[in-house]
Design a protein around this motif. Structure first.
Motif, PDB file in Angstrom:
ATOM      1  N   UNK A   1       0.813  -1.202   0.000  1.00 15.01           N
ATOM      2  CA  UNK A   1       0.000   0.000   0.000  1.00 15.01           C
ATOM      3  C   UNK A   1       0.851   1.259   0.000  1.00 15.01           C
ATOM      4  N   UNK A   2       2.020   1.206   0.609  1.00 13.40           N
ATOM      5  CA  UNK A   2       2.844   2.417   0.630  1.00 13.40           C
ATOM      6  C   UNK A   2       3.330   2.775  -0.773  1.00 13.40           C
ATOM      7  N   UNK A   3       3.392   1.785  -1.672  1.00 12.38           N
ATOM      8  CA  UNK A   3       3.706   2.087  -3.074  1.00 12.38           C
ATOM      9  C   UNK A   3       2.593   2.939  -3.689  1.00 12.38           C
TER      10      UNK A   3
ATOM     11  N   UNK B   1      -7.554   0.842   5.234  1.00 11.94           N
ATOM     12  CA  UNK B   1      -7.987   0.842   6.629  1.00 11.94           C
ATOM     13  C   UNK B   1      -9.067  -0.204   6.885  1.00 11.94           C
ATOM     14  N   UNK B   2      -9.989  -0.376   5.942  1.00 14.31           N
ATOM     15  CA  UNK B   2     -11.046  -1.381   6.124  1.00 14.31           C
ATOM     16  C   UNK B   2     -10.459  -2.774   6.170  1.00 14.31           C
ATOM     17  N   UNK B   3      -9.419  -3.017   5.394  1.00 18.96           N
ATOM     18  CA  UNK B   3      -8.790  -4.335   5.394  1.00 18.96           C
ATOM     19  C   UNK B   3      -7.847  -4.533   6.576  1.00 18.96           C
ATOM     20  N   UNK B   4      -7.431  -3.430   7.199  1.00 17.69           N
ATOM     21  CA  UNK B   4      -6.566  -3.520   8.380  1.00 17.69           C
ATOM     22  C   UNK B   4      -7.397  -3.618   9.660  1.00 17.69           C
TER      23      UNK B   4
ATOM     24  N   UNK C   1      -0.939   4.468  10.507  1.00 13.04           N
ATOM     25  CA  UNK C   1      -0.956   3.012  10.664  1.00 13.04           C
ATOM     26  C   UNK C   1       0.268   2.391   9.994  1.00 13.04           C
ATOM     27  N   UNK C   2       0.573   2.846   8.777  1.00  6.87           N
ATOM     28  CA  UNK C   2       1.746   2.324   8.074  1.00  6.87           C
ATOM     29  C   UNK C   2       3.029   2.600   8.850  1.00  6.87           C
ATOM     30  N   UNK C   3       3.165   3.817   9.355  1.00  3.77           N
ATOM     31  CA  UNK C   3       4.361   4.163  10.129  1.00  3.77           C
ATOM     32  C   UNK C   3       4.485   3.296  11.376  1.00  3.77           C
ATOM     33  N   UNK C   4       3.344   2.998  11.998  1.00  3.60           N
ATOM     34  CA  UNK C   4       3.390   2.158  13.197  1.00  3.60           C
ATOM     35  C   UNK C   4       3.920   0.767  12.872  1.00  3.60           C
ATOM     36  N   UNK C   5       3.607   0.270  11.667  1.00  6.69           N
ATOM     37  CA  UNK C   5       4.114  -1.037  11.245  1.00  6.69           C
ATOM     38  C   UNK C   5       5.624  -0.998  10.985  1.00  6.69           C
ATOM     39  N   UNK C   6       6.046  -0.003  10.238  1.00  6.11           N
ATOM     40  CA  UNK C   6       7.434   0.055   9.803  1.00  6.11           C
ATOM     41  C   UNK C   6       8.379   0.517  10.896  1.00  6.11           C
ATOM     42  N   UNK C   7       7.885   1.330  11.827  1.00  2.00           N
ATOM     43  CA  UNK C   7       8.743   1.812  12.915  1.00  2.00           C
ATOM     44  C   UNK C   7       8.611   0.964  14.174  1.00  2.00           C
ATOM     45  N   UNK C   8       7.661   0.049  14.167  1.00  2.00           N
ATOM     46  CA  UNK C   8       7.558  -0.899  15.260  1.00  2.00           C
ATOM     47  C   UNK C   8       6.936  -0.363  16.533  1.00  2.00           C
ATOM     48  N   UNK C   9       6.093   0.678  16.455  1.00  2.00           N
ATOM     49  CA  UNK C   9       5.411   1.129  17.668  1.00  2.00           C
ATOM     50  C   UNK C   9       3.932   0.759  17.580  1.00  2.00           C
ATOM     51  N   UNK C  10       3.303   0.635  18.755  1.00  2.00           N
ATOM     52  CA  UNK C  10       1.910   0.201  18.791  1.00  2.00           C
ATOM     53  C   UNK C  10       0.992   1.402  18.665  1.00  2.00           C
ATOM     54  N   UNK C  11       0.134   1.362  17.659  1.00  3.00           N
ATOM     55  CA  UNK C  11      -0.819   2.451  17.429  1.00  3.00           C
ATOM     56  C   UNK C  11      -2.083   2.200  18.239  1.00  3.00           C
TER      57      UNK C  11
END
Length: 270
Positions: free
Chosen positions: A84-86, A128-131, A260-270
């Motif tokens: 999705x980030x692409x 977001x709906x799929x996440x 949400x994407x940043x939370x995945x890539x940076x490893x913090x809990x959103x």
């Protein structure tokens, strides 16, 4: 008017009551229903954008429609490895290019900007709906609460204008009314159905996102003022066009998706 409501407010309430249930049901169901809603909304938005910005030729409208529908089909195609980030990056580049062309006085820039303007929130809502479907509901609530809080605080309190050259009716009281109501409904939602790691995160982000929604509202107002147009269309009584109704969501949905994407890539809990 019933209950002493103004014509415009009465139309707004009736429109909301008619549109809200099917939108919430489709969001709950997800799947092809939600993707179909996104495709339909995206097509209506790009057609309104073409009309608003004087890109009224059949080629622009057909090409815009085809791109929006193709984007949804691409996202739905589970056989393709697409991150999705692409999508966000490509649309961000498209928006940047479109703005550069607009500033250079090249008319096609408005069309390119419009494609990105519509595709970014549509693809973000799909992600977001799929996440986590609750995040889509949160985006809706923030947008609606910002509009409602801004409307009633602006009407009831008035005071200094927020951006008189862009939108003469908007006030600072309306801005903060939207922020407060957005925070309130977000906290209530989080207590009923938790969707982030902590309530404090909800409070902080809801305030920031409410302000960001107002920026989206002002941007659309600036575009309409540039083209000397009052409403983007007449699809929704009391609101004008679909773009008039979702101008805040256009900014909020990509922002939440990016967080949400940043939370995945940076490893913090959103």
């Amino acid at each position: 008017m019933p209950l002493g409501l103004s014509d415009n407010l009465f139309q707004r309430i009736v429109s909301a009551l008619l549109l809200l249930p099917p939108v919430l049901w489709v969001t709950y169901e997800g799947g092809v229903w939600f993707s179909g809603l996104l495709a339909l909304g995206g097509v209506l938005m790009i057609l309104e954008w073409c009309q608003l910005t004087d890109r009224r030729g059949a080629i622009e409208k057909v090409a815009g429609t085809a791109l929006i529908v193709s984007l949804i089909l691409l996202l739905e195609d589970g056989t393709m490895e697409i991150r999705f980030w692409h999508v966000l990056t490509a649309l961000g580049v498209l928006a940047f290019l479109g703005v550069l062309l607009v500033r250079a006085g090249i008319a096609v820039g408005w069309w390119l900007t419009g494609v990105a303007y519509v595709a970014l929130p549509i693809s973000s809502l799909w992600f977001l709906r799929n996440d986590n479907g609750l995040l889509v509901l949160w985006v809706f609530l923030i947008t609606w609460a910002t509009d409602v809080g801004g409307y009633f605080a602006g009407k009831g309190i008035g005071g200094p204008k927020l951006a008189p050259k862009i939108s003469p009716k908007k006030t600072w009281a309306g801005l903060w009314g939207g922020v407060v109501l957005s925070g309130l409904v977000s906290v209530i939602m989080h207590q009923i159905a938790p969707f982030t790691a902590a309530t404090l995160i909800v409070v902080l982000l809801s305030g920031v996102l409410a302000i960001w929604a107002q920026v989206g509202d002002l941007l659309e107002s600036a575009v309409k003022r540039h083209f000397n147009v009052k409403d983007s269309g007449g699809l929704i009584p009391g609101h004008g066009g679909l773009l008039d109704r979702v101008d805040g969501l256009v900014f909020v949905a990509p922002a939440v998706a990016s967080i949400v994407l940043l939370s995945y890539y940076l490893g913090f809990e959103f």
